[in-house]
Design an enzyme around this catalytic site. Sequence first.
Site, short mmCIF file in Angstrom:
data_model
loop_
_atom_site.label_atom_id
_atom_site.label_comp_id
_atom_site.label_asym_id
_atom_site.label_seq_id
_atom_site.Cartn_x
_atom_site.Cartn_y
_atom_site.Cartn_z
CB CYS A 35 -0.88 0.03 1.24
SG CYS A 35 -1.82 -1.45 1.57
CG HIS A 84 -1.92 4.81 -1.58
ND1 HIS A 84 -2.66 5.60 -2.43
CD2 HIS A 84 -2.24 3.54 -1.88
CE1 HIS A 84 -3.43 4.83 -3.20
NE2 HIS A 84 -3.18 3.57 -2.89
NE ARG A 135 -9.50 2.95 -4.09
CZ ARG A 135 -8.66 2.22 -4.82
NH1 ARG A 135 -8.80 0.90 -4.89
NH2 ARG A 135 -7.68 2.78 -5.49
CB CYS A 149 -5.80 -1.74 -3.05
SG CYS A 149 -5.90 0.04 -3.25
#
Lengths: 100, 288
Positions: free
Chosen positions: B202, B206, B245, B249
């Site tokens: 992640c 991000h 979501r 991902c």
Amino acid sequence: MIRSILLAAGLALLSLPAVAATQAEAEAALAAAQTAEADALAAKAAWTTTEADLTKAQKALAAGQWDQAKAAADEALTLAKRSVEQANEQKTSWRNAVFR
Amino acid sequence: MITPSPRDRFALARYVVCALLLATAPAKAEDKIDPETERKAFQAFFFAKFPKVAKEEFGNGPYAVNESMRKQWKEMMEFPPYEFALDEGHAEWDKPFANGRRYADCFDNKGQGVRQTYPRFIAATGQVETLEGAINRCRVENGEKPLDPMTGLMASLAAVMSESSQGKPFAIVIPDDPRALAAYERGEEFFYSRKGQLGVSCASCHMSPAGERMRGDILAPALGIMAAMPIYRSDWGSMGTSIRRLSTCSFMTRAQPLKADDEDYRDLEYFLSYMSNGIPIVGPGTRP
């Protein structure tokens, strides 16, 4: 003369088609891949591409295409093993990425 | 029999004392998890990376950090695509269950302005409960079937609860319970672990690359990423919850998505929401 014969024999061997997989080999390859994928799923480490290759192998097996089935199963086995290796490696190395 | 000399005895005693000291020594500083220190460092990283973005804006994701996307978004918000979901959610929220009770009876303050306190660590189960988990628990406790936690009516109900919390900053609590800290740490581990055939975490998308393009997308900053949930995502053509979501991902990294109520996703949401403490809720939201 002998060298020429050996060279010709070598070239002839190279041009031979690969030995076709048997049904038993394809089934064994699929079983091995499925076992490895079960390990990956249990570790929550499975990859979508492994599942895709397993599906491909199952379809080829059902269609009697032993070569394609074995090739897809071998690929799935490699991916499943790699996904578990990745999860094991990340168990400690994730800490190196933490923003502090 | 060999009798040890006083010097040998002294050396032995020294070894014993050293061994005892080592055994009782505290763990190294980097082994200790201090969520509050980590949250401050996490937020400081984004405030330094985006000095012109106000703290209150981080919940708007790519629209907070990319000017051209922000203009498009403002035009889109003249007729927000989640309006239908809000209408559906309000109708469902107000409808009593078969037993006469309502959703409002399951939540603090009748469910108004409490979304910013989810996910919560529940001592009775020793697990993290998301907003969607709490909604489903409410339904089951009142004799109703649970909803799909990813989309549909669940997203509409979550939208109603988010709407009532707009402007309220995330206030996630990690109680003084080793199980809560462990849940936080598992979420943190998920966030920073490389997964899927693409081998990305992640954080790979991000954290440092936030605000940059990945093909056609602007990568949203991790800070505030949960504040807009649930979202209407153009890519989905429908509403989705935070779990949807996260699952998307996973799929994008070529990792096999986990079950919607998997503990790992709940812990990840706990970690991400805690990191966003102080960032106001802006949901329901929209995303490309």
